[in-house]
Write an enzyme that holds these catalytic residues in place. Structure first.
Site, PDB file in Angstrom:
ATOM      1  CB  CYS A   1      -0.892  -0.016   1.245  1.00  0.00           C
ATOM      2  SG  CYS A   1      -1.794   1.522   1.550  1.00  0.00           S
TER       3      CYS A   1
ATOM      4  CB  CYS B   1      -3.454   3.861  -5.004  1.00  0.00           C
ATOM      5  SG  CYS B   1      -4.586   2.811  -4.050  1.00  0.00           S
TER       6      CYS B   1
END
Length: 264
Positions: free
Chosen positions: A69, A181
């Site tokens: 992440c 992302c």
């Protein structure tokens, strides 16, 4: 060898796929969907929560952890490396390769709001793209759309187009977009349909090579004949359709881990 992954949702599975292709191992994937998306959380929350999840993975035998992440990496990986005595591999936006190829034309970093405002991202831009035109676009909605697509196989094309339009990315279209992302690679087809002449960059292969380098000795010792099991852990409950999809996504086992975030 056991390798752990952490993300707030399914985004990290885009990294896991690249790593699994290079590194045979037992994988434990922790999806902290109780607090999805991380891009709307504070740095203090993310640091405390990632410490909890890392401790869980180590308890389950993880010898290396991938923070799959961008938001969690930019805000917590430095603290985790100080707190725990195992390797952590982070996920950071592909600023350096984007600057090498698209400095003259400029490029856009498409990420979560938290990543876009992070000092870590600004540091990468200052280090590798100081003389480039770099724009940022923060979206939590694209995270939610990727979740809908992966879990429920919904057609999110129109919603992706609407979000890109609201972000101002359609006119004029950028020459390159850094997918900042890990959820966003799941939307590559939808993004490319809206931006057919734009180049998209992510770091999945680079992360896979890094994990491979760190685990090379261990994988050689285990040998190619070993069979591997893969565990999926979620912090929030999954519905029936999601439970079926866990198996479809390549996991043999599933657990629900309901411990809430600690006070920080």
């Amino acid at each position: 060898m056991r390798i752990g992954f952490i993300d707030s949702g399914v985004g990290g599975l885009s990294i896991l796929a690249a790593v699994k292709a290079k590194v045979p191992a037992h994988y434990i994937y922790v999806m902290d969907n109780r607090y999805l998306p991380y891009g709307e959380k504070t740095e203090a929350f993310i640091q405390a929560r990632l410490a909890q999840l890392s401790a869980l993975l180590i308890e389950k035998g993880a010898e290396l952890i991938v923070i799959a992440c961008n938001t969690a990496t930019t805000q917590a990986v430095a603290a985790l490396r100080q707190q725990f005595d195992i390797p952590f591999v982070g996920t950071v936006p592909a600023i350096k390769p984007a600057a090498a190829k698209f400095c003259q034309s400029g490029f856009t970093v498409l990420a979560t709001p938290a990543t876009c405002r992070s000092a870590y991202l600004q540091g990468l831009i200052n280090e590798f793209a100081q003389d480039c035109s770099v724009k940022t676009a923060g979206s939590s909605e694209l995270v939610r759309l990727a979740e809908r697509k992966v879990w429920y196989q919904q057609d999110v094309s129109a919603d992706v187009a609407n979000e890109l339009n609201s972000l101002g990315l359609l006119q004029p279209p950028p020459a390159a977009v850094v997918l900042g992302c890990t959820h966003f690679p799941f939307l590559t087809a939808e993004l490319a349909a809206c931006l057919p002449n734009t180049v998209f960059l992510d770091t999945a292969d680079a992360i896979a090579r890094r994990v491979q380098a760190l685990t090379l000795a261990g994988t050689e010792e285990e040998g190619a004949t070993e069979s591997y099991d893969h565990l999926y852990i979620s912090s929030g409950k999954l519905d029936e359709q999601q439970l079926v999809r866990v198996n479809d996504l390549g996991f043999d086992q599933y657990q629900h881990w309901s411990k809430p975030a600690t006070t920080y």
